[in-house]
Design a protein around this motif. Structure first.
Motif, PDB file in Angstrom:
ATOM      1  N   LYS A 232     -10.277  -3.755   4.031  1.00  0.00           N
ATOM      2  CA  LYS A 232     -10.128  -4.815   3.143  1.00  0.00           C
ATOM      3  C   LYS A 232      -8.676  -5.195   2.577  1.00  0.00           C
ATOM      4  O   LYS A 232      -8.240  -6.090   2.719  1.00  0.00           O
ATOM      5  N   TRP A 233      -7.962  -3.973   2.412  1.00  0.00           N
ATOM      6  CA  TRP A 233      -6.443  -3.950   2.073  1.00  0.00           C
ATOM      7  C   TRP A 233      -5.661  -4.810   3.247  1.00  0.00           C
ATOM      8  O   TRP A 233      -5.102  -5.464   2.899  1.00  0.00           O
ATOM      9  N   VAL A 236      -6.401  -8.379   2.990  1.00  0.00           N
ATOM     10  CA  VAL A 236      -5.631  -9.196   1.868  1.00  0.00           C
ATOM     11  C   VAL A 236      -4.095  -9.085   2.110  1.00  0.00           C
ATOM     12  O   VAL A 236      -3.371 -10.133   1.901  1.00  0.00           O
ATOM     13  N   ALA A 239      -3.234 -11.796   4.866  1.00  0.00           N
ATOM     14  CA  ALA A 239      -3.393 -13.093   4.492  1.00  0.00           C
ATOM     15  C   ALA A 239      -2.179 -13.511   3.465  1.00  0.00           C
ATOM     16  O   ALA A 239      -1.289 -14.548   3.456  1.00  0.00           O
ATOM     17  N   LEU A 240      -1.576 -12.620   2.653  1.00  0.00           N
ATOM     18  CA  LEU A 240      -0.743 -12.881   1.681  1.00  0.00           C
ATOM     19  C   LEU A 240       0.642 -12.961   2.660  1.00  0.00           C
ATOM     20  O   LEU A 240       1.454 -14.036   2.229  1.00  0.00           O
ATOM     21  N   VAL A 243       0.495 -16.469   4.038  1.00  0.00           N
ATOM     22  CA  VAL A 243       0.612 -17.567   3.250  1.00  0.00           C
ATOM     23  C   VAL A 243       1.951 -17.782   2.741  1.00  0.00           C
ATOM     24  O   VAL A 243       2.550 -18.722   2.527  1.00  0.00           O
ATOM     25  N   ILE A 275       5.214 -10.070  -2.736  1.00  0.00           N
ATOM     26  CA  ILE A 275       3.650  -9.799  -3.029  1.00  0.00           C
ATOM     27  C   ILE A 275       3.062  -8.571  -1.940  1.00  0.00           C
ATOM     28  O   ILE A 275       2.648  -7.839  -1.956  1.00  0.00           O
TER      29      ILE A 275
ATOM     30  N   LEU B   8     -12.975  -1.278  -4.372  1.00  0.00           N
ATOM     31  CA  LEU B   8     -13.077  -2.158  -3.638  1.00  0.00           C
ATOM     32  C   LEU B   8     -14.350  -2.836  -3.301  1.00  0.00           C
ATOM     33  O   LEU B   8     -14.603  -4.038  -2.967  1.00  0.00           O
ATOM     34  N   ASP B  21     -16.025  -9.843  -4.822  1.00  0.00           N
ATOM     35  CA  ASP B  21     -15.349  -8.877  -4.124  1.00  0.00           C
ATOM     36  C   ASP B  21     -13.857  -8.786  -4.950  1.00  0.00           C
ATOM     37  O   ASP B  21     -13.233  -9.638  -5.175  1.00  0.00           O
ATOM     38  N   ALA B  23     -11.192  -7.967  -3.450  1.00  0.00           N
ATOM     39  CA  ALA B  23     -10.159  -8.442  -2.384  1.00  0.00           C
ATOM     40  C   ALA B  23     -10.187  -9.949  -2.627  1.00  0.00           C
ATOM     41  O   ALA B  23      -8.799 -10.412  -2.510  1.00  0.00           O
ATOM     42  N   ILE B  26      -8.003 -10.409  -5.659  1.00  0.00           N
ATOM     43  CA  ILE B  26      -6.526 -10.441  -5.575  1.00  0.00           C
ATOM     44  C   ILE B  26      -5.898 -11.666  -4.912  1.00  0.00           C
ATOM     45  O   ILE B  26      -4.999 -12.171  -5.276  1.00  0.00           O
ATOM     46  N   PHE B  27      -6.773 -12.270  -3.931  1.00  0.00           N
ATOM     47  CA  PHE B  27      -6.336 -13.422  -3.329  1.00  0.00           C
ATOM     48  C   PHE B  27      -6.257 -14.606  -3.990  1.00  0.00           C
ATOM     49  O   PHE B  27      -5.093 -15.397  -4.159  1.00  0.00           O
ATOM     50  N   ALA B  30      -3.195 -14.484  -6.273  1.00  0.00           N
ATOM     51  CA  ALA B  30      -1.766 -14.877  -5.514  1.00  0.00           C
ATOM     52  C   ALA B  30      -1.807 -16.284  -5.448  1.00  0.00           C
ATOM     53  O   ALA B  30      -0.757 -16.855  -5.590  1.00  0.00           O
TER      54      ALA B  30
END
Ligand code: HEM
Ligand code: HEM
Ligand SMILES: [Fe+2]
Lengths: 459, 198
Positions: A232-233, A236, A239-240, A243, A275, B8, B21, B23, B26-27, B30
């Protein structure tokens, strides 16, 4: 070593470390030329040393990435490498091409080199980081494609994990964006515009995926934390990274003649780029805190945590420092840029490659980890190199602030060379830090040869 | 290991529970930060030159903006209904609410595209003025999020039709719903800021 074919990683790691030494030696030569202008003139002019320093950096990081992929992918995919012999052949091709190119830089003058390597057929040379002759560039593409073929086939025939998916995305991205190095329009604005598609979209885009994948792999191995959590990390973080990083390219478009809206777009999106780097730091520490086993390779854990911290400092903090258009207006192309470039490259990519080498090398040499003595020396080298790099960064930042002030802000601006004289003290201090970096690097090399005085540190 | 699971995939029943979730949150944070920065930059630029902004702001189609606001709010309402339906074990019925939400989102896209066509015909571009730069960038950045939101709603719809969501499996639909509400929320700031406030 779980799979026989992982062994092909070994020569890649050895070559990476060898070229790393060369890179640092040329860095020291240049550092001295900064303060003793005619040092080694005319044998090694500054511009040649610079080219060798930066190209060796890129090439050894590529060796590191490829070695890492050859080590990691079979283990993640739970199958032997598709074709180990291809991997070995590519190693020699890449090494020969790299060595010939560096020799070309050093022995032939650049214009002659350009003439004999087909630059008049397709002009691609003469641009920072992309100085390689056309033939070398083609060689890089061929090696990269064959490498990707080998790795992709391995992933396809085996288990697919988020780590291999992210790694493949990053590696394919690396190859695809390199293609822009063949595009060299005569319009200087367009030239610069697409030049950054290689340089920026590498380090602030696809390489981040590679880094996250390598870090995640080592962390799973040394902490034993659930794969599900790490997956999952990983998603994320990528994606960050994408983006923020893709439109963040705009922070290089402020003053090159691109449309004005890039000042807004570049500032806003690149301001968010720290980030994902921060997320990686949190990720690394989180995993280590939750570890379910004490891995005997303490040095690898140290490198992994160090990568998180230093990448955030170098890329995140030092990048943010000069990324907003109104600030960059003053700092553009100053020593502040060099300070950031050094710490970011070291903290993110140098350190992540050393992390995987530190984890994999003992295993490739037939043991879970090195002896306590070897590990202690390796950790010394970690601290020496890392602290030396922090000081290089701080001295260059100080030089940069003074430079910007004297040359661009003060009421009676001084000419460039006069300012360089004013800040030479900092250049001397940088050179001294560089020598300490070299000592750290030598300690690192020696750590590979420390004989097991005691038994390997096992738990 | 339990500690790890906890953060998580926070679906342990006893404690206060985060919907969706971690996750996705967090998204979302952001994303909100990105929009927040963009809004702040807009406010900053506008404060510098209100005289330039006012007439061009005036020229925007506020009716289209208002209808779009209503469409997004309605879509959000439908999404809430879908989540409730799933929670009550009527996941398949929730699918219909999701389809309705998708319809509203589609309406938003059509109206927004019409606005863009009108703008381009009027010679508005990213370089025609600072206000236009912000208008086009902000709305387009949001527009892209609506499209992504629609992809997510579409995926939820497919899953819901297959009866995947229910009181035992709320993670997916709650995460998707949270994302959609973020898209809506951003518009609720964007619309007054860019179209209305003078
Ligand atoms: C590991 C990631 C990174 C690496 C390896 C890296 C490396 C570099 C290098 C080598 C340069 C100099 C390029 C040149 O020759 O002109 C540079 C420039 C720059 N970097 Fe980074 N960087 C990274 C991440 C970031 C981040 C996250 C930011 C922003 C938050 C950033 C902001 C900048 C800016 C604004 C410049 C242009 C400086 C100027 O105008 O002279 N970098 N970077
Ligand atoms: C792993 C360690 C190192 C890394 C990753 C690294 C990386 C880089 C990079 C990316 C550049 C291009 C910077 C830019 O375009 O702004 C550069 C230039 C340079 N590096 Fe290094 N370097 C390292 C070590 C050193 C050391 C130890 C020294 C010397 C003390 C040194 C001295 C220089 C100099 C003098 C330049 C040229 C700057 C200029 O053009 O003004 N580097 N290095
Ligand atoms: Fe950049």
């Amino acid at each position: 070593m779980k799979y026989q074919s992982q062994a092909v990683a070994l020569p890649y790691f050895v070559a990476a470390i060898g070229l790393f030494v060369g890179q640092i030696l040329f860095g020291l030569v240049m550092g001295l030329q900064y303060v003793v202008g005619d040092f080694l003139f005319p044998e090694i002019p500054f511009n040649v040393a610079r080219m060798v320093h930066t190209n060796l950096l890129i090439v050894w990081l590529l060796f590191g990435f490829m070695g890492a992929a050859y080590y990691l992918v079979p283990e993640e995919s739970e199958t032997e490498l598709y074709c180990p012999r291809l991997a070995l052949a590519l190693f020699w091709v890449f090494l020969a091409a790299g060595a010939l190119t560096i020799l070309g830089y050093l022995l032939v003058d650049y214009a002659t080199l350009a003439k004999y390597t087909g630059n008049d057929v397709l002009a691609t040379m003469g641009r920072e980081f992309l100085e390689q002759p056309l033939l070398t560039k083609i060689g890089i593409v061929v090696v990269a494609l064959a490498f990707l073929f080998n790795i992709t086939m391995t992933v396809l025939k085996g288990r697919k994990t988020s780590i291999t998916v992210v790694l493949l995305l990053g590696l394919w991205g690396l190859a695809i964006f390199f293609l822009f190095s063949f595009y060299n329009p005569t319009n200087l604005v367009l030239d610069k515009f697409y030049w950054w598609w290689v340089v920026h979209l590498w380090v602030e885009g696809v390489w981040e995926l590679i880094m996250a994948a390598l870090l995640a792999f080592v962390l799973i191995k040394v902490t034993g934390v659930d794969r599900e959590v790490i997956d999952k990390w990983l998603y994320v973080i990528i994606a960050l990274a994408l983006v923020t990083g893709i439109i963040g390219t705009g922070h290089h478009y402020y003053w090159i003649g691109a449309p004005g809206y890039w000042q807004w777009w570049g500032s806003i999106f690149s301001a968010l780029e720290p980030i994902p780097f921060f997320a990686m730091t949190v990720f690394a520490f989180n995993m280590v805190n939750r570890r379910r086993r004490e891995h005997p390779n303490k040095a690898a854990v140290l490198w992994a945590l160090g990568t998180g911290v230093m990448a955030f400092l170098g890329a995140g903090v030092w990048g943010f420092l000069h990324t907003l258009a109104p600030v960059n207006y003053y700092t553009h192309g100053s020593q502040i840029t060099a300070a950031h470039g050094h710490m970011a490259f070291y903290g993110a990519y140098v350190m992540v490659v050393i992390t995987i080498i530190s984890y994999a090398m003992p295993i490739l040499r037939g043991r879970a980890c090195n002896s306590r003595k070897a590990q202690v020396l390796e950790m010394w080298s970690f601290w020496l190199m890392t602290i030396a790099m922090v000081f290089i960064t701080l001295f260059l930042t100080a030089a940069g602030i003074l430079q910007v002030w004297l040359q661009r802000i003060s009421d009676s601006p001084m000419p460039f060379m006069a300012v360089q004289g004013q800040v030479s003290l900092f250049y001397w201090l940088r050179e001294i830090s560089g020598v300490i970096f070299l000592i750290g690097l030598i300690a690192y090399l020696v750590s590979f040869f420390v004989k097991d005085g005691d038994k390997p540190a096992t738990t | 290991m339990h500690a790890a699971k906890h953060t998580l995939s926070p679906s342990l029943p006893a404690e206060p529970r985060l919907a969706g979730d971690l996750a996705i949150w967090i998204f979302i944070l952001a994303e909100l930060l990105a929009f927040g920065l963009f809004f702040a930059a807009y406010a900053f630029a506008r404060a510098h030159d209100p005289a330039l902004f006012a007439p061009e702001q005036e020229a925007l189609n506020r009716n289209a903006g208002a209808i779009n606001t209503a469409l997004l709010l309605t879509a959000s309402y439908f999404v809430v209904r879908a989540v409730h339906a799933a929670e009550a074990g009527r996941g398949r019925q929730g699918a219909r609410w999701l389809l309705a939400a998708l319809g509203c989102a589609g309406g938003f896209v059509v109206i927004k595209l019409a606005e863009y066509v009108a703008a381009f015909n009027a010679g508005i571009s990213l370089s025609s003025s600072t206000f236009h730069m912000f208008y086009l960038s902000l709305t387009f950045f949001h527009f892209m999020h609506v499209l992504l939101g629609m992809v997510i709603l579409g995926a939820l719809w497919l899953n819901a039709r297959r009866g995947r969501y229910g009181p035992r499996d709320m993670n997916g639909i709650e995460s998707g719903a949270a994302y959609w509400h973020m898209v809506d929320l951003v518009w609720l700031v964007l619309f007054p800021l860019v179209y209305v406030i003078r």
